[in-house]
Design a protein around this motif. Sequence first.
Motif, PDB file in Angstrom:
ATOM      1  N   SER A   1      43.098  44.819  44.559  1.00 30.63           N
ATOM      2  CA  SER A   1      44.220  45.701  44.909  1.00 30.63           C
ATOM      3  C   SER A   1      45.566  45.037  44.636  1.00 30.63           C
ATOM      4  O   SER A   1      46.579  45.715  44.563  1.00 30.63           O
ATOM      5  CB  SER A   1      44.133  46.133  46.373  1.00 30.63           C
ATOM      6  OG  SER A   1      44.447  45.047  47.237  1.00 30.63           O
ATOM      7  N   ARG A   2      45.552  43.738  44.461  1.00 25.71           N
ATOM      8  CA  ARG A   2      46.776  42.995  44.150  1.00 25.71           C
ATOM      9  C   ARG A   2      46.810  42.562  42.682  1.00 25.71           C
ATOM     10  O   ARG A   2      47.581  41.696  42.304  1.00 25.71           O
ATOM     11  CB  ARG A   2      46.887  41.789  45.065  1.00 25.71           C
ATOM     12  CG  ARG A   2      47.189  42.170  46.510  1.00 25.71           C
ATOM     13  CD  ARG A   2      46.919  40.999  47.431  1.00 25.71           C
ATOM     14  NE  ARG A   2      47.355  41.260  48.778  1.00 25.71           N
ATOM     15  CZ  ARG A   2      46.606  41.837  49.703  1.00 25.71           C
ATOM     16  NH1 ARG A   2      45.382  42.278  49.404  1.00 25.71           N
ATOM     17  NH2 ARG A   2      47.059  42.013  50.924  1.00 25.71           N
ATOM     18  N   GLY A   3      45.918  43.146  41.888  1.00 22.56           N
ATOM     19  CA  GLY A   3      45.922  42.878  40.451  1.00 22.56           C
ATOM     20  C   GLY A   3      45.260  41.581  40.037  1.00 22.56           C
ATOM     21  O   GLY A   3      45.387  41.159  38.891  1.00 22.56           O
ATOM     22  N   GLU A   4      44.529  40.963  40.928  1.00 21.06           N
ATOM     23  CA  GLU A   4      43.872  39.688  40.628  1.00 21.06           C
ATOM     24  C   GLU A   4      42.374  39.918  40.542  1.00 21.06           C
ATOM     25  O   GLU A   4      41.702  40.074  41.554  1.00 21.06           O
ATOM     26  CB  GLU A   4      44.197  38.671  41.726  1.00 21.06           C
ATOM     27  CG  GLU A   4      43.491  37.358  41.592  1.00 21.06           C
ATOM     28  CD  GLU A   4      43.865  36.576  40.352  1.00 21.06           C
ATOM     29  OE1 GLU A   4      42.952  36.183  39.606  1.00 21.06           O
ATOM     30  OE2 GLU A   4      45.062  36.360  40.121  1.00 21.06           O
ATOM     31  N   ASP A   5      41.858  39.974  39.321  1.00 29.45           N
ATOM     32  CA  ASP A   5      40.419  40.208  39.179  1.00 29.45           C
ATOM     33  C   ASP A   5      39.765  39.272  38.174  1.00 29.45           C
ATOM     34  O   ASP A   5      38.720  39.573  37.635  1.00 29.45           O
ATOM     35  CB  ASP A   5      40.143  41.667  38.820  1.00 29.45           C
ATOM     36  CG  ASP A   5      40.797  42.094  37.515  1.00 29.45           C
ATOM     37  OD1 ASP A   5      41.489  41.279  36.897  1.00 29.45           O
ATOM     38  OD2 ASP A   5      40.607  43.260  37.121  1.00 29.45           O
ATOM     39  N   GLY A   6      40.370  38.112  37.970  1.00 28.74           N
ATOM     40  CA  GLY A   6      39.837  37.184  36.979  1.00 28.74           C
ATOM     41  C   GLY A   6      38.677  36.331  37.453  1.00 28.74           C
ATOM     42  O   GLY A   6      38.001  35.718  36.643  1.00 28.74           O
ATOM     43  N   LEU A   7      38.437  36.274  38.744  1.00 25.07           N
ATOM     44  CA  LEU A   7      37.381  35.426  39.265  1.00 25.07           C
ATOM     45  C   LEU A   7      36.261  36.248  39.890  1.00 25.07           C
ATOM     46  O   LEU A   7      36.459  37.393  40.272  1.00 25.07           O
ATOM     47  CB  LEU A   7      37.940  34.476  40.328  1.00 25.07           C
ATOM     48  CG  LEU A   7      38.964  33.454  39.852  1.00 25.07           C
ATOM     49  CD1 LEU A   7      39.457  32.611  41.008  1.00 25.07           C
ATOM     50  CD2 LEU A   7      38.386  32.568  38.765  1.00 25.07           C
ATOM     51  N   ARG A   8      35.109  35.632  39.993  1.00 28.70           N
ATOM     52  CA  ARG A   8      33.942  36.240  40.614  1.00 28.70           C
ATOM     53  C   ARG A   8      33.585  35.426  41.859  1.00 28.70           C
ATOM     54  O   ARG A   8      33.997  34.270  41.990  1.00 28.70           O
ATOM     55  CB  ARG A   8      32.753  36.250  39.643  1.00 28.70           C
ATOM     56  CG  ARG A   8      33.037  36.992  38.346  1.00 28.70           C
ATOM     57  CD  ARG A   8      33.117  38.505  38.606  1.00 28.70           C
ATOM     58  NE  ARG A   8      33.638  39.205  37.450  1.00 28.70           N
ATOM     59  CZ  ARG A   8      34.861  39.719  37.371  1.00 28.70           C
ATOM     60  NH1 ARG A   8      35.706  39.617  38.365  1.00 28.70           N
ATOM     61  NH2 ARG A   8      35.264  40.353  36.304  1.00 28.70           N
TER      62      ARG A   8
END
Length: 167
Positions: free
Chosen positions: A40-47
Amino acid sequence: MSSRPISKSNSEPAPETFTGTLLLHAFQGFERRLFEGYRSRGEDGLRPKHGAVIANIDAKGTRPSVLADRAGMTRPAMGELIDELEAAGYVERVPDPADRRAKLIKPTAKTLARQRLAKRVNAEIEAAYRERLGPSGYRQLRRALAELVALTASGAEVTQPPSPRRG
């Protein structure tokens, strides 16, 4: 064991549901909320698996063997995560000043920003837990979980009854 650990009508677990199953479902729910907060804060690079490094790395750098020990995983598996994170720009390998033959895994600015975001999202989740359980229930939950952690970390047999408390 029940496939539905909690009934829909209340939060009472089914009698046949193991505590470990409840802990697993609680953790999975926490993890979903955490990663929804990141997205929701635009941070989706990690799993989720990358948390083994991100949550255990020191700002000045950490040896891969120490990261593996802290995460409770093998060194080869940790090496794979480090490779992925290095390729994505989250960590860098630098010489260890204490032993030039050794390498430290050092967080980049990207990782330090992710750690700050993790603190904010975790604080939101903790606040939701406190609201749901009330201050006393929240404290009891944390104490009970700390007891279970201490029990399993001590190597004590879980099947043994606890020592009688004095006081």
